[in-house]
Design a protein around this motif. Structure first.
Motif, PDB file in Angstrom:
ATOM      1  N   UNK A 271      92.689  63.937 -43.835  1.00 28.62           N
ATOM      2  CA  UNK A 271      91.833  63.798 -45.014  1.00 28.62           C
ATOM      3  C   UNK A 271      90.915  65.010 -45.092  1.00 28.62           C
ATOM      4  N   UNK A 272      90.153  65.099 -46.177  1.00 30.01           N
ATOM      5  CA  UNK A 272      89.220  66.217 -46.363  1.00 30.01           C
ATOM      6  C   UNK A 272      87.823  65.681 -46.659  1.00 30.01           C
TER       7      UNK A 272
ATOM      8  N   UNK B  79      84.458  62.960 -54.887  1.00 29.54           N
ATOM      9  CA  UNK B  79      84.396  62.315 -53.574  1.00 29.54           C
ATOM     10  C   UNK B  79      83.098  62.655 -52.857  1.00 29.54           C
ATOM     11  N   UNK B  80      81.999  62.553 -53.553  1.00 34.04           N
ATOM     12  CA  UNK B  80      80.687  62.819 -52.982  1.00 34.04           C
ATOM     13  C   UNK B  80      80.352  61.749 -51.944  1.00 34.04           C
ATOM     14  N   UNK B  81      79.881  62.187 -50.784  1.00 37.40           N
ATOM     15  CA  UNK B  81      79.549  61.265 -49.699  1.00 37.40           C
ATOM     16  C   UNK B  81      78.036  61.197 -49.510  1.00 37.40           C
ATOM     17  N   UNK B  82      77.598  60.184 -48.769  1.00 38.36           N
ATOM     18  CA  UNK B  82      76.164  60.001 -48.565  1.00 38.36           C
ATOM     19  C   UNK B  82      75.551  61.177 -47.816  1.00 38.36           C
TER      20      UNK B  82
ATOM     21  N   UNK C 143     102.017  65.853 -40.930  1.00 43.37           N
ATOM     22  CA  UNK C 143     101.656  66.491 -42.207  1.00 43.37           C
ATOM     23  C   UNK C 143     100.665  67.642 -42.038  1.00 43.37           C
ATOM     24  N   UNK C 144      99.733  67.488 -41.105  1.00 45.36           N
ATOM     25  CA  UNK C 144      98.759  68.556 -40.859  1.00 45.36           C
ATOM     26  C   UNK C 144      99.445  69.772 -40.257  1.00 45.36           C
ATOM     27  N   UNK C 145     100.333  69.543 -39.319  1.00 42.57           N
ATOM     28  CA  UNK C 145     101.056  70.650 -38.695  1.00 42.57           C
ATOM     29  C   UNK C 145     101.924  71.375 -39.714  1.00 42.57           C
ATOM     30  N   UNK C 146     102.575  70.636 -40.586  1.00 46.14           N
ATOM     31  CA  UNK C 146     103.376  71.265 -41.643  1.00 46.14           C
ATOM     32  C   UNK C 146     102.500  72.089 -42.577  1.00 46.14           C
ATOM     33  N   UNK C 147     101.309  71.580 -42.860  1.00 44.95           N
ATOM     34  CA  UNK C 147     100.373  72.316 -43.724  1.00 44.95           C
ATOM     35  C   UNK C 147      99.958  73.629 -43.070  1.00 44.95           C
ATOM     36  N   UNK C 148      99.659  73.585 -41.793  1.00 46.32           N
ATOM     37  CA  UNK C 148      99.297  74.808 -41.075  1.00 46.32           C
ATOM     38  C   UNK C 148     100.450  75.809 -41.081  1.00 46.32           C
ATOM     39  N   UNK C 149     101.644  75.326 -40.791  1.00 49.28           N
ATOM     40  CA  UNK C 149     102.796  76.226 -40.716  1.00 49.28           C
ATOM     41  C   UNK C 149     103.080  76.878 -42.065  1.00 49.28           C
TER      42      UNK C 149
ATOM     43  N   UNK D 134      78.900  69.142 -33.291  1.00 49.29           N
ATOM     44  CA  UNK D 134      79.071  68.049 -34.239  1.00 49.29           C
ATOM     45  C   UNK D 134      80.083  68.366 -35.319  1.00 49.29           C
ATOM     46  N   UNK D 135      80.046  69.599 -35.840  1.00 47.76           N
ATOM     47  CA  UNK D 135      81.012  69.995 -36.865  1.00 47.76           C
ATOM     48  C   UNK D 135      82.433  69.976 -36.308  1.00 47.76           C
ATOM     49  N   UNK D 136      82.590  70.409 -35.071  1.00 49.72           N
ATOM     50  CA  UNK D 136      83.913  70.364 -34.439  1.00 49.72           C
ATOM     51  C   UNK D 136      84.444  68.939 -34.391  1.00 49.72           C
ATOM     52  N   UNK D 137      83.588  68.021 -34.008  1.00 51.77           N
ATOM     53  CA  UNK D 137      84.011  66.622 -33.888  1.00 51.77           C
ATOM     54  C   UNK D 137      84.404  66.023 -35.236  1.00 51.77           C
ATOM     55  N   UNK D 138      83.611  66.284 -36.268  1.00 51.66           N
ATOM     56  CA  UNK D 138      83.929  65.669 -37.566  1.00 51.66           C
ATOM     57  C   UNK D 138      85.150  66.327 -38.206  1.00 51.66           C
ATOM     58  N   UNK D 139      85.337  67.624 -37.973  1.00 55.38           N
ATOM     59  CA  UNK D 139      86.534  68.273 -38.516  1.00 55.38           C
ATOM     60  C   UNK D 139      87.796  67.730 -37.846  1.00 55.38           C
ATOM     61  N   UNK D 140      87.706  67.413 -36.569  1.00 53.50           N
ATOM     62  CA  UNK D 140      88.861  66.834 -35.889  1.00 53.50           C
ATOM     63  C   UNK D 140      89.156  65.424 -36.401  1.00 53.50           C
ATOM     64  N   UNK D 141      88.133  64.728 -36.839  1.00 53.64           N
ATOM     65  CA  UNK D 141      88.368  63.419 -37.462  1.00 53.64           C
ATOM     66  C   UNK D 141      89.188  63.593 -38.732  1.00 53.64           C
ATOM     67  N   UNK D 142      88.867  64.617 -39.513  1.00 55.77           N
ATOM     68  CA  UNK D 142      89.668  64.914 -40.705  1.00 55.77           C
ATOM     69  C   UNK D 142      91.105  65.262 -40.336  1.00 55.77           C
ATOM     70  N   UNK D 143      91.275  66.012 -39.258  1.00 57.83           N
ATOM     71  CA  UNK D 143      92.622  66.373 -38.803  1.00 57.83           C
ATOM     72  C   UNK D 143      93.418  65.118 -38.451  1.00 57.83           C
ATOM     73  N   UNK D 144      92.810  64.241 -37.685  1.00 57.68           N
ATOM     74  CA  UNK D 144      93.514  63.055 -37.205  1.00 57.68           C
ATOM     75  C   UNK D 144      93.844  62.078 -38.327  1.00 57.68           C
TER      76      UNK D 144
END
Length: 355
Positions: free
Chosen positions: A153-154, A73-76, A240-246, A140-150
């Motif tokens: 995805x990874x 899953x290599x990205x640009x 699903x994210x909350x279950x993963x954290x727990x 910027x990293x905070x913003x993109x990581x939250x996009x993954x949370x919402x």
């Protein structure tokens, strides 16, 4: 043969850089479409590379390391970040345009994706610029990581891995940014460590945690980590994210926490065990929260369950679902008991016949 592939890859990456520069310049010149253009540019560089582009880009070994070549899953932004690290001059004009667009949405996103390696591995002589770049990277990293949370995805896993393994755990690189940026970076990594499945590196991460001036008030690295994690849990809305954290909280078992930190974590988990406000957890989340609570705080687990049961009696509208789930649990238990009895009897009969 190898010489023929070098210009092809280099030309492709140069063309990508020029296209990014063109879009940034257009966003700078047209304020009314600035947000839309920056959002489109961010989406473009976050896209996964297709097979055709992968063949062109990865035909040159110096623009992508061996680990990234094997990633499916290599990205640009992965290859562009490497490209600007190897050839910083190709990204200088892009960086200058991003600086002019600092206050705009998605500008910090783009900077974090394209220049996170450049920031820590290319010499930068301007201390004021380093201060600005460090804070922009964390934002910027905070913003993109939250996009993954919402999106659960990874997509930005490689960015998190780099910030954790190649920055936070490497003191010489970490010292390039200001003390405040270091603190913010470790707070950020604490929030998303479990989400990106790096709980196995928790011990190493805590050993490299910087010592802050307010340690006397909030505690050591473990306490800071748990405080940030607790705040993160209370913000999560994706089940699903909350279950993963727990489920990942088992990594905290055995850690020594301050009384205030322990109480804070316990209260957070307890808020997920009851239906209704303020968290409105689903049944799966409630059960996962009970499991984590009983695992991390085994003392008093039975009184907690009894108290919780009696509190549920105060909400009559939950009685039907509670009774139905209790009936289902009893039926399931009885069926499993009968099946075990049946199989054990069959095994005894088979064994007696063989004898």
């Amino acid at each position: 043969m190898q010489k023929a592939t070098v210009p092809r890859s280099s030309a492709y990456l140069t063309a990508l850089s020029q296209e990014i520069e063109r879009k940034l310049q257009k966003a700078l010149n047209i304020p009314s479409h600035r947000l839309e253009l920056l959002q489109q540019l961010f989406a473009d560089i976050a896209l996964e590379i297709d097979d055709r582009a992968r063949e062109i880009i990865l035909s040159k070994g110096e623009d992508a390391d061996a680990d990234e070549i094997t990633e499916s899953n290599l990205c640009f932004y992965d290859v562009l970040a490497n490209h600007f690290l190897i050839k910083p001059e190709n990204g200088q004009s892009i960086l200058n345009l991003i600086v002019l667009l600092w206050s705009q949405s998605f500008a910090s996103h783009i900077f974090a994706l394209l220049f996170h390696k450049w920031l820590f591995e290319v010499p930068i002589e301007n201390p004021e610029a380093l201060l600005r770049y460090g804070s922009a990277l964390v934002q910027g990293a905070t913003n993109v990581f939250w996009i993954d949370i919402q999106t659960n995805s990874r997509r930005f896993l490689s960015l998190f891995r780099y910030l954790l393994e190649d920055v936070a755990l490497v003191p010489t690189r970490l010292e390039k940014i200001s003390l405040q940026a270091r603190r913010d970076l470790f707070h950020l990594l604490s929030k998303f460590l479990f989400f990106y499945n790096f709980d196995h590196m928790l011990e190493r991460f805590l050993k490299h945690f910087p010592i802050f001036t307010n340690t006397f008030l909030i505690g050591g690295p473990v306490d800071v980590f748990v405080i940030e994690l607790t705040d993160q849990l209370q913000k999560l809305k994706v089940e699903p994210v909350l279950l993963h954290y727990l489920s990942s909280l088992r990594a905290l078992q055995g850690l020594e926490l301050r009384m205030t930190t322990s109480t804070r974590l316990k209260a957070c988990l307890y808020s997920f065990t009851s239906p209704g406000g303020p968290m409105y957890p689903t049944r799966a989340v409630r059960h996962a929260a009970w499991g984590s609570l009983d695992l991390l705080f085994p003392v008093g687990q039975y009184p907690r369950h009894i108290i919780s049961f009696f509190f549920r009696l105060l909400y009559p509208w939950y009685w039907p679902s509670t009774c139905w789930n209790l009936i289902k649990a009893c039926i399931t238990t009885i069926l499993y008991s009968l099946l075990r009895l049946l199989f054990s009897s069959w095994e005894r009969m088979t064994k007696s016949r063989n004898d």
